[in-house]
Write a protein that holds these residues in place. Sequence first.
Motif, PDB file in Angstrom:
ATOM      1  N   ALA A  15       0.939  -1.019  -0.142  1.00 19.58           N
ATOM      2  CA  ALA A  15      -0.305   0.056   0.052  1.00 19.58           C
ATOM      3  C   ALA A  15       0.320   1.034  -0.362  1.00 19.58           C
ATOM      4  CB  ALA A  15      -0.945  -0.045   1.361  1.00 19.58           C
ATOM      5  N   LEU A  16       0.384   2.350  -0.205  1.00 24.45           N
ATOM      6  CA  LEU A  16       1.045   3.759  -0.743  1.00 24.45           C
ATOM      7  C   LEU A  16      -0.174   4.834  -0.025  1.00 24.45           C
ATOM      8  CD1 LEU A  16       3.742   5.279  -1.365  1.00 24.45           C
ATOM      9  CD2 LEU A  16       2.697   5.215  -4.080  1.00 24.45           C
ATOM     10  N   SER A  17       0.651   5.731   0.702  1.00 30.26           N
ATOM     11  CA  SER A  17      -0.184   6.483   1.111  1.00 30.26           C
ATOM     12  C   SER A  17       0.420   7.797   1.009  1.00 30.26           C
ATOM     13  CB  SER A  17      -0.893   6.659   2.983  1.00 30.26           C
ATOM     14  OG  SER A  17      -1.471   5.198   3.044  1.00 30.26           O
ATOM     15  N   ILE A  18       0.368   8.581   0.504  1.00 28.55           N
ATOM     16  CA  ILE A  18       0.998   9.957   0.525  1.00 28.55           C
ATOM     17  C   ILE A  18       0.236  11.478   0.841  1.00 28.55           C
ATOM     18  CG2 ILE A  18       0.985  11.617  -1.599  1.00 28.55           C
ATOM     19  CD1 ILE A  18       1.191   8.743  -3.651  1.00 28.55           C
ATOM     20  N   VAL A  19       1.034  12.085   1.212  1.00 29.21           N
ATOM     21  CA  VAL A  19       0.688  13.439   1.899  1.00 29.21           C
ATOM     22  C   VAL A  19       0.974  14.047   1.474  1.00 29.21           C
ATOM     23  CG1 VAL A  19       1.271  14.645   3.947  1.00 29.21           C
ATOM     24  CG2 VAL A  19       1.113  12.246   4.548  1.00 29.21           C
ATOM     25  N   LEU A  20       0.370  15.168   0.809  1.00 27.09           N
ATOM     26  CA  LEU A  20       0.850  16.242  -0.420  1.00 27.09           C
ATOM     27  C   LEU A  20       0.368  17.761   0.711  1.00 27.09           C
ATOM     28  CD1 LEU A  20      -1.333  14.018  -2.328  1.00 27.09           C
ATOM     29  CD2 LEU A  20      -0.604  15.719  -3.942  1.00 27.09           C
ATOM     30  N   PHE A  21       1.365  18.002   0.954  1.00 26.42           N
ATOM     31  CA  PHE A  21       1.693  19.666   1.787  1.00 26.42           C
ATOM     32  C   PHE A  21       2.046  20.462   1.083  1.00 26.42           C
ATOM     33  CE2 PHE A  21       3.839  22.371   4.842  1.00 26.42           C
ATOM     34  CZ  PHE A  21       2.568  22.188   5.734  1.00 26.42           C
ATOM     35  N   ALA A  22       2.448  20.321   0.649  1.00 26.46           N
ATOM     36  CA  ALA A  22       3.377  21.642  -0.406  1.00 26.46           C
ATOM     37  C   ALA A  22       2.358  21.876  -1.875  1.00 26.46           C
ATOM     38  CB  ALA A  22       4.592  21.323  -1.168  1.00 26.46           C
ATOM     39  N   GLY A  23       2.149  23.062  -2.005  1.00 28.52           N
ATOM     40  CA  GLY A  23       1.048  22.953  -2.960  1.00 28.52           C
ATOM     41  C   GLY A  23       1.461  23.648  -4.483  1.00 28.52           C
ATOM     42  N   GLY A  24       2.821  23.120  -4.718  1.00 32.10           N
ATOM     43  CA  GLY A  24       3.801  23.727  -6.350  1.00 32.10           C
ATOM     44  C   GLY A  24       2.982  22.447  -6.985  1.00 32.10           C
ATOM     45  N   ALA A  35       0.847   7.919  -7.564  1.00 31.49           N
ATOM     46  CA  ALA A  35      -0.401   7.594  -6.819  1.00 31.49           C
ATOM     47  C   ALA A  35      -1.451   6.720  -8.168  1.00 31.49           C
ATOM     48  CB  ALA A  35      -1.661   8.681  -6.700  1.00 31.49           C
ATOM     49  N   SER A  36      -1.485   7.353  -9.466  1.00 31.28           N
ATOM     50  CA  SER A  36      -1.883   6.302 -10.443  1.00 31.28           C
ATOM     51  C   SER A  36      -0.971   5.137 -11.126  1.00 31.28           C
ATOM     52  CB  SER A  36      -2.151   7.451 -12.103  1.00 31.28           C
ATOM     53  OG  SER A  36      -0.575   7.918 -11.885  1.00 31.28           O
ATOM     54  N   ALA A  37       0.156   5.668 -10.737  1.00 27.89           N
ATOM     55  CA  ALA A  37       1.606   4.404 -11.092  1.00 27.89           C
ATOM     56  C   ALA A  37       1.211   3.183  -9.777  1.00 27.89           C
ATOM     57  CB  ALA A  37       2.845   4.509 -11.091  1.00 27.89           C
ATOM     58  N   ALA A  38       1.088   3.721  -8.756  1.00 35.21           N
ATOM     59  CA  ALA A  38       0.622   2.822  -7.949  1.00 35.21           C
ATOM     60  C   ALA A  38      -0.188   2.068  -8.086  1.00 35.21           C
ATOM     61  CB  ALA A  38       1.464   3.174  -6.466  1.00 35.21           C
ATOM     62  N   ALA A  39      -1.623   2.631  -8.422  1.00 34.38           N
ATOM     63  CA  ALA A  39      -2.737   1.724  -7.921  1.00 34.38           C
ATOM     64  C   ALA A  39      -2.934   0.866  -9.552  1.00 34.38           C
ATOM     65  CB  ALA A  39      -3.984   3.198  -8.432  1.00 34.38           C
ATOM     66  N   ALA A  40      -2.116   1.501 -10.812  1.00 39.08           N
ATOM     67  CA  ALA A  40      -2.167   0.821 -11.894  1.00 39.08           C
ATOM     68  C   ALA A  40      -1.923  -0.208 -11.537  1.00 39.08           C
ATOM     69  CB  ALA A  40      -1.536   1.039 -13.053  1.00 39.08           C
ATOM     70  N   THR A  41      -0.446  -0.589 -10.380  1.00 36.33           N
ATOM     71  CA  THR A  41      -0.309  -1.856 -10.031  1.00 36.33           C
ATOM     72  C   THR A  41      -0.684  -2.565  -9.149  1.00 36.33           C
ATOM     73  OG1 THR A  41       1.770  -0.668  -8.786  1.00 36.33           O
ATOM     74  CG2 THR A  41       1.954  -0.818 -10.868  1.00 36.33           C
ATOM     75  N   ASN A  42      -1.596  -2.204  -9.004  1.00 35.08           N
ATOM     76  CA  ASN A  42      -3.371  -3.454  -7.947  1.00 35.08           C
ATOM     77  C   ASN A  42      -2.489  -2.790  -6.502  1.00 35.08           C
ATOM     78  OD1 ASN A  42      -4.870  -4.307  -9.847  1.00 35.08           O
ATOM     79  ND2 ASN A  42      -3.313  -5.566 -10.319  1.00 35.08           N
ATOM     80  N   ARG A  43      -2.011  -1.172  -6.028  1.00 36.45           N
ATOM     81  CA  ARG A  43      -1.134  -1.076  -4.800  1.00 36.45           C
ATOM     82  C   ARG A  43      -2.778  -0.327  -4.119  1.00 36.45           C
ATOM     83  NH1 ARG A  43       4.120  -1.145  -3.684  1.00 36.45           N
ATOM     84  NH2 ARG A  43       5.725  -1.731  -6.003  1.00 36.45           N
ATOM     85  N   LYS A  44      -3.110  -0.250  -2.891  1.00 40.79           N
ATOM     86  CA  LYS A  44      -3.643   0.620  -2.048  1.00 40.79           C
ATOM     87  C   LYS A  44      -3.229   1.623  -2.475  1.00 40.79           C
ATOM     88  CE  LYS A  44      -6.156   0.508   1.703  1.00 40.79           C
ATOM     89  NZ  LYS A  44      -6.539   2.228   1.735  1.00 40.79           N
ATOM     90  N   VAL A  45      -3.837   2.852  -2.551  1.00 39.86           N
ATOM     91  CA  VAL A  45      -3.546   4.028  -2.561  1.00 39.86           C
ATOM     92  C   VAL A  45      -3.897   4.803  -2.312  1.00 39.86           C
ATOM     93  CG1 VAL A  45      -2.089   5.975  -4.120  1.00 39.86           C
ATOM     94  CG2 VAL A  45      -2.358   3.523  -4.593  1.00 39.86           C
ATOM     95  N   THR A  46      -3.533   5.928  -1.264  1.00 38.33           N
ATOM     96  CA  THR A  46      -4.241   6.947  -0.735  1.00 38.33           C
ATOM     97  C   THR A  46      -3.278   8.114  -0.824  1.00 38.33           C
ATOM     98  OG1 THR A  46      -5.266   5.935   1.222  1.00 38.33           O
ATOM     99  CG2 THR A  46      -5.248   7.869   2.041  1.00 38.33           C
ATOM    100  N   LEU A  47      -4.359   9.102  -1.345  1.00 35.82           N
ATOM    101  CA  LEU A  47      -3.387  10.380  -1.174  1.00 35.82           C
ATOM    102  C   LEU A  47      -4.468  11.341  -0.432  1.00 35.82           C
ATOM    103  CD1 LEU A  47      -4.066  11.693  -4.629  1.00 35.82           C
ATOM    104  CD2 LEU A  47      -1.682  10.773  -3.708  1.00 35.82           C
ATOM    105  N   PHE A  48      -3.621  12.004   0.851  1.00 31.25           N
ATOM    106  CA  PHE A  48      -3.899  12.899   1.687  1.00 31.25           C
ATOM    107  C   PHE A  48      -4.078  14.213   1.374  1.00 31.25           C
ATOM    108  CE2 PHE A  48      -4.040  14.934   6.290  1.00 31.25           C
ATOM    109  CZ  PHE A  48      -5.397  14.935   6.306  1.00 31.25           C
ATOM    110  N   VAL A 107      -8.575   5.190  -6.520  1.00 28.76           N
ATOM    111  CA  VAL A 107      -7.059   5.669  -5.290  1.00 28.76           C
ATOM    112  C   VAL A 107      -8.647   6.545  -4.551  1.00 28.76           C
ATOM    113  CG1 VAL A 107      -5.586   7.584  -4.968  1.00 28.76           C
ATOM    114  CG2 VAL A 107      -5.002   6.056  -6.951  1.00 28.76           C
ATOM    115  N   THR A 108      -7.930   6.669  -3.004  1.00 26.43           N
ATOM    116  CA  THR A 108      -8.536   6.983  -1.826  1.00 26.43           C
ATOM    117  C   THR A 108      -7.942   8.503  -1.658  1.00 26.43           C
ATOM    118  OG1 THR A 108      -9.173   5.389  -0.716  1.00 26.43           O
ATOM    119  CG2 THR A 108      -9.126   7.482   0.699  1.00 26.43           C
TER     120      THR A 108
END
Length: 154
Positions: A15-24, A35-48, A107-108
Amino acid sequence: MSTTMSQSSAESTSALSIVLFAGGFDRVHYALVMASAAAATNRKVTLFFTGRALRALVHESEPGVLGWHDLDPADDGSSPVARDRYFATHGLATFEELLEACVAMGVTVMACEMGLRALGLPPGVQLRADVPVATGGVVTFLNDAPKGGAMLFI
């Protein structure tokens, strides 16, 4: 060990959990790439999404002006719209293509409640209707993150 146990354990560690804090723009765009690459390889992904990255989820302020247009400039100093146009003309996935892919692959997407308030956005601010967004705090995000999975802070 049963197949269910093994499968559950494998899903947790991949699983991959990504915290997006920076606004660049480049940072948020690349988080969508990951996130899309991880999801395409059947991983559970969360973008926070939190901090200035939350702008990416805000509903259009006027027709055709999506919230991500208000992200901070790209690393090369160009505006988010100009950088996205550059990507499109050079055969790279655009912001909308990546976000649509993330949604299509399940992706969540979470929006940090504290982050929304910290940005000074009004209570009940409208987020993108085309993206299923769950709101919650850091505790919710951490509780939902599979134990043993990877976590990135961007």
